[in-house]
Enzyme design. Structure first.
Site, PDB file in Angstrom:
ATOM      1  N   SER A   1       0.843  -1.194   0.000  1.00 60.16           N
ATOM      2  CA  SER A   1       0.000   0.000   0.000  1.00 60.16           C
ATOM      3  C   SER A   1       0.873   1.235   0.000  1.00 60.16           C
ATOM      4  O   SER A   1       1.982   1.233   0.548  1.00 60.16           O
ATOM      5  CB  SER A   1      -0.909   0.024   1.234  1.00 60.16           C
ATOM      6  OG  SER A   1      -0.136   0.139   2.410  1.00 60.16           O
ATOM      7  N   LYS A   2       0.353   2.315  -0.590  1.00 56.25           N
ATOM      8  CA  LYS A   2       1.153   3.533  -0.725  1.00 56.25           C
ATOM      9  C   LYS A   2       1.407   4.212   0.611  1.00 56.25           C
ATOM     10  O   LYS A   2       2.299   5.054   0.718  1.00 56.25           O
ATOM     11  CB  LYS A   2       0.476   4.513  -1.690  1.00 56.25           C
ATOM     12  CG  LYS A   2      -0.907   4.966  -1.279  1.00 56.25           C
ATOM     13  CD  LYS A   2      -1.537   5.779  -2.392  1.00 56.25           C
ATOM     14  CE  LYS A   2      -2.967   6.190  -2.086  1.00 56.25           C
ATOM     15  NZ  LYS A   2      -3.606   6.891  -3.201  1.00 56.25           N
TER      16      LYS A   2
END
Length: 510
Positions: free
Chosen positions: A258-259
């Site tokens: 995930s960013k």
């Protein structure tokens, strides 16, 4: 239809143009590309742009540009055409309408007139009773006369797929063997939305069949959707492709990539100065190993040796330190001439310098003044201290709020340029009851490392969204991060701002 053994192998990648080009997209694209190239097959790129509220041409262009930078060229696609086009789903609506009418004629799909209120109540009741949340078939057996009456009355409707009420869907994943999923866990999927656009499930199956896709190679998150797709193939009386579900990329803590924990945009890695060859090599290592277990290999070596038996199904860890180490190996193997060329292409070309130099020309007396002003452009992730934010007029807690709200806005900003950046910051500053100049100070420090640099909008437009957001997230963490309690308060505030803003826009339009 001929058996797949007599067909030319065809694979595809089908990204949704709704954001930045994701390394997960490149990872899946790589394995599709390698398998097609090894077998002299076709590799198709298709734009799944049916989400009209989030899709954009700018996002599509950036995805295509990122994959081209990595060298993952395609044989057919929205930019080059091909015999199976068009390659944007928004341009194939007539095809989907025709196919969904065929399903209705075959009694494999049905009109559903249920309201949002009814569906919400159904979900709530099923959740309270610990049941699988799924459509209950309320409209599945409406009489034809009632259907026609409601259609003539122009009632809103969707079209859903009929699903068996008992038994299992049995299918083969070429990497995992035989799988069984009970039909009682499969929803009566919406195929055509109320706006006339297809859902992913219908469009994907129709496109894969009509484009001659023989092998669907995708992430393991699609395993639970495979029964819906197989059911569609059965309903159309089509031969399904072979399915391969690759393991998902993971953060170091083994959570899904995930960013928030790992930059996920391909352009972040390009902007940081990673080599395309190294990033492709790293993505290849995420699920595959060469027979001799060498860690550094070219994409052609991967093509030459590729064997599905060598795919590891364990969750591959996307470790940036490992990527840096691998990139160092590639970088040190370059000739000096190639090293100079790659460095120039990275950031020191006239094309890269042209947007930023006009904004500093009046502040430069000798050329050696340039480096301190634009050094932040070439520094990757900045090395800051919390004390650096004391030079701002804003206290540290308020600085953290500014950075948090800015991050919320920038993560969903569709168009990234000086004008849109200034507009969104002015909008937030007004709601925080701050002067725009004071509001900008913490952002200046987070993005450029100081208050004396090029204008912030120019700096951010040149840096791009990936590196800008990475620096803002770093600054939030540096200032102590946001606790769960703070997160709830800030999110509630942000949602109320957006809600009020939408209400104002609707009032203005009326």
């Amino acid at each position: 239809m001929n058996s797949q053994s007599h067909q030319q192998i065809c694979t595809r990648i089908a990204p949704s143009p709704t954001g930045e080009p994701h390394v997960g997209t490149a990872y899946i694209a790589l394995f599709n590309w390698v398998f097609a190239r090894q077998n002299g097959g076709r590799f198709i790129l298709r734009s799944e742009d049916t989400d009209q509220t989030r899709s954009s041409k700018q996002s599509e262009d950036r995805i295509l540009s990122a994959l081209k930078w990595l060298g993952l060229n395609w044989d057919e696609g929205p930019d080059i055409g091909g015999p199976s086009g068009p390659y944007r789903q928004s341009e194939r609506l007539e095809i989907y309408q025709t196919q969904v009418q065929e399903l209705l004629k075959r009694n494999e799909a049905f009109y559903c007139f249920c309201t949002t209120q009814r569906l919400n109540q159904l979900r709530q009741r099923q959740t309270e009773q610990n049941q699988t949340t799924r459509y209950d078939g309320h409209c599945c057996n409406l009489h034809e006369s009632e259907i026609q009456q409601r259609l003539q009355a122009k009632e809103s409707y969707v079209i859903r797929l009929k699903i068996p009420t008992e038994g299992d869907c049995e299918f083969t994943d070429a990497l995992r063997g035989g799988l069984n999923i009970g039909w009682d866990h499969v929803d009566m999927q919406i195929l055509m939305k109320a706006d006339g656009f297809p859902t992913y499930h219908l469009a994907s199956v129709v496109d894969d069949h009509l484009m001659g896709v023989t092998h669907v190679i995708r992430g393991e998150e699609w395993i639970n959707s495979t029964p819906k797709h197989i059911r569609l193939y059965q309903a159309f009386d089509w031969q399904p492709p072979k399915f391969y579900h690759l393991p998902l990329l993971r953060n170091i803590d083994k959570s899904k990539l995930s960013k928030r924990k790992n930059p996920t945009s391909i352009f972040y890695y390009k902007r940081m100065g990673f080599l395309a060859t190294a990033l492709v090599n790293f993505l290849g290592r995420m699920g595959y190993s060469l027979p001799n277990d060498q860690e550094k290999f070219t994409v052609q070596e991967m093509v030459d040796s590729f064997d599905w038996q060598r795919i590891s199904l364990g969750g591959p860890i996307f470790d940036q330190e490992k990527l840096r180490w691998l990139n160092g190996m590639w970088s040190r193997d370059l000739t000096i001439e190639k090293f100079v060329q790659q460095a120039q292409q990275w950031a020191f070309s006239a094309e890269d310098l042209a947007p930023i130099l006009p904004s500093i020309q009046k502040r430069v007396e000798v050329f050696s003044d340039i480096a301190p002003l634009i050094g932040f452009l070439y520094s990757g992730r900045l090395t800051l201290k919390a004390d650096d934010f004391n030079s701002s007029k804003i206290d540290l807690e308020k600085s953290k709020e500014i950075l948090h709200f800015s991050r919320c806005a920038l993560e969903t900003l569709a168009i990234w340029n000086k004008t849109t950046l200034f507009e969104i910051f002015s909008w937030i500053a007004e709601r925080m009851e701050l002067k725009v100049r004071d509001f900008m100070n913490p952002l200046f420090i987070a993005v450029t490392g100081s208050l004396t640099s090029v204008p912030l909008m120019e700096a951010m437009s040149v840096l791009g969204p990936e590196l800008t957001l990475a620096r803002i997230r770093d600054a939030i963490d540096l200032l102590g991060g946001v606790s769960k309690k703070q997160q709830k308060v800030l999110d509630k505030t942000w949602q109320s701002w957006q809600k009020n803003s939408h209400a104002e826009e609707n009032t203005a339009e009326s």
